[in-house]
Write a protein that holds these residues in place. Sequence first.
Motif, PDB file in Angstrom:
ATOM      1  N   LEU A 255      28.618  22.183  25.502  1.00 39.62           N
ATOM      2  CA  LEU A 255      29.225  23.162  24.605  1.00 39.62           C
ATOM      3  C   LEU A 255      30.119  22.463  23.588  1.00 39.62           C
ATOM      4  N   ILE A 256      30.899  21.513  24.061  1.00 38.81           N
ATOM      5  CA  ILE A 256      31.825  20.787  23.200  1.00 38.81           C
ATOM      6  C   ILE A 256      31.084  19.993  22.131  1.00 38.81           C
ATOM      7  N   SER A 257      29.943  19.392  22.512  1.00 43.70           N
ATOM      8  CA  SER A 257      29.166  18.580  21.563  1.00 43.70           C
ATOM      9  C   SER A 257      28.313  19.429  20.632  1.00 43.70           C
ATOM     10  N   GLY A 258      28.151  20.705  20.947  1.00 40.88           N
ATOM     11  CA  GLY A 258      27.308  21.567  20.129  1.00 40.88           C
ATOM     12  C   GLY A 258      25.860  21.599  20.571  1.00 40.88           C
ATOM     13  N   ASP A 259      25.540  20.928  21.697  1.00 37.90           N
ATOM     14  CA  ASP A 259      24.159  20.924  22.196  1.00 37.90           C
ATOM     15  C   ASP A 259      23.821  22.191  22.981  1.00 37.90           C
ATOM     16  N   ALA A 260      24.820  22.997  23.299  1.00 39.66           N
ATOM     17  CA  ALA A 260      24.589  24.267  23.994  1.00 39.66           C
ATOM     18  C   ALA A 260      25.655  25.242  23.529  1.00 39.66           C
ATOM     19  N   SER A 261      25.408  26.509  23.769  1.00 40.03           N
ATOM     20  CA  SER A 261      26.378  27.528  23.395  1.00 40.03           C
ATOM     21  C   SER A 261      26.272  28.704  24.344  1.00 40.03           C
ATOM     22  N   PHE A 262      27.315  29.510  24.364  1.00 39.33           N
ATOM     23  CA  PHE A 262      27.283  30.776  25.052  1.00 39.33           C
ATOM     24  C   PHE A 262      26.875  31.861  24.054  1.00 39.33           C
ATOM     25  N   SER A 263      26.765  33.068  24.530  1.00 36.22           N
ATOM     26  CA  SER A 263      26.452  34.191  23.655  1.00 36.22           C
ATOM     27  C   SER A 263      27.594  34.436  22.669  1.00 36.22           C
ATOM     28  N   PRO A 264      27.282  34.892  21.461  1.00 35.46           N
ATOM     29  CA  PRO A 264      28.350  35.283  20.523  1.00 35.46           C
ATOM     30  C   PRO A 264      29.234  36.401  21.073  1.00 35.46           C
ATOM     31  N   LEU A 265      28.762  37.090  22.110  1.00 33.61           N
ATOM     32  CA  LEU A 265      29.566  38.147  22.733  1.00 33.61           C
ATOM     33  C   LEU A 265      30.717  37.584  23.567  1.00 33.61           C
ATOM     34  N   LEU A 266      30.651  36.291  23.906  1.00 38.49           N
ATOM     35  CA  LEU A 266      31.605  35.708  24.850  1.00 38.49           C
ATOM     36  C   LEU A 266      32.762  35.018  24.137  1.00 38.49           C
ATOM     37  N   SER A 267      33.967  35.500  24.403  1.00 40.39           N
ATOM     38  CA  SER A 267      35.184  34.844  23.924  1.00 40.39           C
ATOM     39  C   SER A 267      36.169  34.774  25.089  1.00 40.39           C
ATOM     40  N   LEU A 268      36.716  33.595  25.322  1.00 40.13           N
ATOM     41  CA  LEU A 268      37.672  33.359  26.401  1.00 40.13           C
ATOM     42  C   LEU A 268      38.939  32.741  25.825  1.00 40.13           C
ATOM     43  N   ARG A 269      40.078  33.127  26.385  1.00 36.41           N
ATOM     44  CA  ARG A 269      41.331  32.499  25.982  1.00 36.41           C
ATOM     45  C   ARG A 269      42.298  32.489  27.154  1.00 36.41           C
ATOM     46  N   GLU A 270      43.226  31.574  27.111  1.00 38.77           N
ATOM     47  CA  GLU A 270      44.338  31.572  28.042  1.00 38.77           C
ATOM     48  C   GLU A 270      45.391  32.509  27.461  1.00 38.77           C
ATOM     49  N   ASN A 271      45.644  33.614  28.151  1.00 40.72           N
ATOM     50  CA  ASN A 271      46.503  34.670  27.625  1.00 40.72           C
ATOM     51  C   ASN A 271      47.789  34.736  28.446  1.00 40.72           C
ATOM     52  N   THR A 272      48.654  33.766  28.240  1.00 38.38           N
ATOM     53  CA  THR A 272      49.906  33.697  28.989  1.00 38.38           C
ATOM     54  C   THR A 272      50.771  34.921  28.733  1.00 38.38           C
ATOM     55  N   ALA A 273      50.730  35.451  27.527  1.00 42.59           N
ATOM     56  CA  ALA A 273      51.584  36.578  27.149  1.00 42.59           C
ATOM     57  C   ALA A 273      51.319  37.809  28.005  1.00 42.59           C
ATOM     58  N   ALA A 274      50.081  37.978  28.474  1.00 46.97           N
ATOM     59  CA  ALA A 274      49.725  39.172  29.240  1.00 46.97           C
ATOM     60  C   ALA A 274      49.549  38.894  30.726  1.00 46.97           C
ATOM     61  N   GLY A 275      49.791  37.662  31.165  1.00 45.54           N
ATOM     62  CA  GLY A 275      49.583  37.300  32.560  1.00 45.54           C
ATOM     63  C   GLY A 275      50.849  37.424  33.394  1.00 45.54           C
ATOM     64  N   LEU A 276      50.763  36.944  34.628  1.00 47.07           N
ATOM     65  CA  LEU A 276      51.888  37.001  35.559  1.00 47.07           C
ATOM     66  C   LEU A 276      52.586  35.654  35.714  1.00 47.07           C
ATOM     67  N   THR A 277      52.030  34.612  35.107  1.00 46.53           N
ATOM     68  CA  THR A 277      52.609  33.273  35.247  1.00 46.53           C
ATOM     69  C   THR A 277      53.705  33.049  34.207  1.00 46.53           C
ATOM     70  N   PRO A 278      54.633  32.137  34.475  1.00 44.33           N
ATOM     71  CA  PRO A 278      55.699  31.871  33.498  1.00 44.33           C
ATOM     72  C   PRO A 278      55.169  31.202  32.237  1.00 44.33           C
ATOM     73  N   ALA A 279      55.909  31.377  31.151  1.00 48.40           N
ATOM     74  CA  ALA A 279      55.523  30.801  29.864  1.00 48.40           C
ATOM     75  C   ALA A 279      56.094  29.400  29.694  1.00 48.40           C
ATOM     76  N   PHE A 280      56.317  28.700  30.802  1.00 45.43           N
ATOM     77  CA  PHE A 280      56.774  27.314  30.806  1.00 45.43           C
ATOM     78  C   PHE A 280      56.193  26.666  32.044  1.00 45.43           C
ATOM     79  N   GLN A 281      56.177  25.317  32.057  1.00 49.26           N
ATOM     80  CA  GLN A 281      55.627  24.640  33.224  1.00 49.26           C
ATOM     81  C   GLN A 281      56.627  23.642  33.785  1.00 49.26           C
ATOM     82  N   ARG A 282      56.199  22.883  34.788  1.00 44.97           N
ATOM     83  CA  ARG A 282      57.125  22.072  35.586  1.00 44.97           C
ATOM     84  C   ARG A 282      57.888  21.026  34.789  1.00 44.97           C
TER      85      ARG A 282
END
Length: 441
Positions: A255-282
Amino acid sequence: MMRQYFDAIAQEVFVALNQDEQATLWLAGEVTDFVRFNRAKVRQAGEVRQLYLTVQLICGQKHVSQHVALTGVLVEDSTVLRQVLTELRGIVKEVADDPYLLLNTEVQSSEHSEFNLLPPTEQMVADIMIAIGDADLVGILAAGPVFKGFANSLGQRNWHEVASWNFNWSLYLQGDKAVKRGSAGTRWDTAALKAAVAEARSQLALLARPAKTLSPGSYRAYLTPAAVSELVGMLNWGGFSEREKRSKRSALLKLISGDASFSPLLSLRENTAAGLTPAFQREGFIKPDYVPLVKEGQHAGSLVSPRTAREFGIASNGAGGAEESESLDMAAGSLPKAEVLRALGTGIYVSNLWYLNFSDRAACRITGMTRFACFWVKNGEIVAPLDVMRFDDSLFRLLGSELESLTVERELLVDPGTYDARSTSSQHLPGALVRSLNLVL
């Protein structure tokens, strides 16, 4: 109360430092009620109160740390921490310099404390008992506040406290026949619980029908959010990691090299703002509200920890040391949940998957088993439960060429893990309709 205690502990540690020393503190704690159900009765109930502090002592590029349990009593814990500093000073001079040590020298303090909106656990248990009626239920309810804190000797203070509940449960029929569900949130919703139990009871009745055995082959399929969670969870085995990407071990290299892809329907993100984990790390680095990972089927970014940032001369985006998603968010689609069976037509309804593993990591190919309330659907109607089957398929195919649609509705799925402490990792996911899923035996 706990926030003030943490500030006091930090002050005790930092005033004891020598001029050439720095220190960081990472506090993790919880006050959790656990209730275990079996055969629709409460079999075990109790409370867990725990508080742990990781003290890191830094001298130049040398650093050592110690993990200690605290009592929450300032006088007692201060004595323990002074001894910890003495022990760390005796060790730090003996360790080698760490070339990849990266400290956050920009003071970025923050506080996120949500008011506890949960009813008493006794009320939650009573609601569960009323909802399940005479059904045979097994499960675990965990509820209460979880808190995390960071402090360093430069003056930075970060605090995160959220009260949440997680009810991991199944309705059991007989043998290996059961309907598995998970519910979670920061607000208790009795109506939603009743609706979930009612839906599970209807599926339990369907499980009583004679089972259908499928021959190996490709079948049209609908995957519930719980099943989708297992699939995208495999991508979290290093797939979103910048370190794994640069070390050529990521399952998403094509995927990173462009040799494969997912469907245009698929979008993923790390959504810290809406999660339960803190917005800072160790290490005290602040996480952005969002980190795009996959956008419309294409690679959009990675999770970068401070050590990876130092090693490769790039910017960190606040990822933890494992560079794993903790608040994964998949964009919704256009298929209403109420129309899933009609849209599926004839095929399989997959409620849960388990025992997943990579069968070919480089090709992002995975294998696993169907489990818990999977059904054969004919002409938009559930007609029979399915015997357990194994699948083997590439995610580039399942979530690529074969992905037909995603549901409008999404579910918040919170990790029910309690090893060492309650997990705060979560996923917000839709269900997925795929044109074909390869069953192999």
